[in-house]
Each structure stands twice: as structure tokens, then as C-alpha cells.
Design a protein around this motif. Structure first.
Motif, PDB file in Angstrom:
ATOM      1  N   GLU A 107      35.723   9.667  -0.820  1.00 20.70           N
ATOM      2  CA  GLU A 107      35.037   8.582  -1.487  1.00 20.70           C
ATOM      3  C   GLU A 107      35.962   7.392  -1.736  1.00 20.70           C
ATOM      4  O   GLU A 107      37.170   7.545  -1.913  1.00 20.70           O
ATOM      5  N   PHE A 108      35.348   6.226  -1.764  1.00 18.36           N
ATOM      6  CA  PHE A 108      36.052   4.983  -2.011  1.00 18.36           C
ATOM      7  C   PHE A 108      36.529   4.917  -3.454  1.00 18.36           C
ATOM      8  O   PHE A 108      35.808   5.302  -4.382  1.00 18.36           O
TER       9      PHE A 108
ATOM     10  N   TYR B 144      36.498  -2.271  -6.747  1.00 19.69           N
ATOM     11  CA  TYR B 144      36.683  -0.952  -7.335  1.00 19.69           C
ATOM     12  C   TYR B 144      35.371  -0.175  -7.363  1.00 19.69           C
ATOM     13  O   TYR B 144      34.298  -0.753  -7.556  1.00 19.69           O
ATOM     14  N   ALA B 145      35.493   1.119  -7.215  1.00 15.56           N
ATOM     15  CA  ALA B 145      34.346   1.973  -7.462  1.00 15.56           C
ATOM     16  C   ALA B 145      34.015   1.935  -8.956  1.00 15.56           C
ATOM     17  O   ALA B 145      34.924   1.788  -9.799  1.00 15.56           O
ATOM     18  N   ASP B 146      32.749   2.054  -9.283  1.00  7.68           N
ATOM     19  CA  ASP B 146      32.350   2.009 -10.690  1.00  7.68           C
ATOM     20  C   ASP B 146      33.038   3.081 -11.525  1.00  7.68           C
ATOM     21  O   ASP B 146      33.331   2.878 -12.706  1.00  7.68           O
ATOM     22  N   SER B 147      33.304   4.211 -10.910  1.00  7.28           N
ATOM     23  CA  SER B 147      33.889   5.342 -11.635  1.00  7.28           C
ATOM     24  C   SER B 147      35.321   5.082 -12.093  1.00  7.28           C
ATOM     25  O   SER B 147      35.822   5.780 -12.980  1.00  7.28           O
TER      26      SER B 147
ATOM     27  N   ARG C 271      34.210  -0.775   1.799  1.00  5.55           N
ATOM     28  CA  ARG C 271      34.214   0.471   1.035  1.00  5.55           C
ATOM     29  C   ARG C 271      34.011   1.707   1.925  1.00  5.55           C
ATOM     30  O   ARG C 271      34.176   2.817   1.468  1.00  5.55           O
TER      31      ARG C 271
END
Length: 121
Positions: free
Chosen positions: A45-46, A59-62, A103
């Protein structure tokens, strides 16, 4: 472009780590670099990416607000500062390079060997 990720390790939840992606090759300075991660049994995952100059990031939300990607082209290195780490951040982290930011890991041309990050609760 050849890439090598380093800086992983074992850290307690709430702690910090800084990953480095060292690169060789004349095109690194004009390449976007992405960080990805893969946990056991899950797809890659990105996490974050940065454009060639460092002027744009994504950025990934996480991880938004906890991780910061940066680069030093004079040192041919991209960094991922990871703060407020959580057990769910546990994964093998990889850096990758291509011509422009995206991404999608399938779009990246060059990959380094990963570095393990383990966050204990």
C-alpha cells in the motif's frame, strides 16, 4: 536508479523512526520517490510520495499528520520521518522511484529492498 531503504526497527507505540532511501544513478535528482509498505497477508500500500524537487508531497490518509517525507538531492536520499507510530504501522517499508508522483505501486520503475518496521503495543 538503484535504491536501498534502511532505518527500520522495533519501537513501542507512540515512538518514532526515520527511514532513509539512499539512491544511486544520475536520474535520481529528477525522479519522484514513493514509500510503500506491506504487512503480512496484505497488499502493498501507498504511504507517501515526493516530487523531484521536494516541493510537492502526498500522503495516505492513514499516515497524514504523523509521517513526513523529505529529500536531500545533494545526498541522493529520501527520508520518511514516522512519529506517533501505531501497531498497525507494522510492515516492511519499501521506497521506489519513477518520473512523476503517483500512488499506484504498479507505476513505479525502480524498487529498493525493504526495511522492517515493527511497532509493539
Amino acid at each position: 536508479v538503484q535504491l536501498q531503504a534502511s532505518g527500520g526497527g522495533l519501537v513501542q507505540a507512540g515512538g518514532s523512526l526515520r527511514l532513509s532511501c539512499a539512491a544511486s544513478g544520475r536520474t535520481f535528482g529528477s525522479s519522484a520517490v514513493g514509500w510503500f509498505r506491506q504487512a503480512p497477508g496484505k497488499e502493498r500500500e501507498f504511504v507517501a510520495c515526493i516530487n523531484w524537487s521536494g516541493g510537492r508531497t502526498d500522503y495516505a490518509d492513514s499516515v497524514k499528520g504523523r509521517f513526513t517525507i523529505s529529500r536531500d538531492n545533494a545526498k541522493n536520499t529520501v527520508y520518511l520521518q514516522m512519529n506517533s507510530l501505531k501497531p498497525e504501522d507494522t510492515a516492511v517499508y519499501y521506497c521506489a522511484a519513477r518520473s512523476s508522483m503517483t500512488r499506484d505501486p504498479r507505476d513505479y520503475d525502480y524498487w529498493g529492498r525493504g526495511t522492517q518496521v515493527t511497532v509493539s503495543s
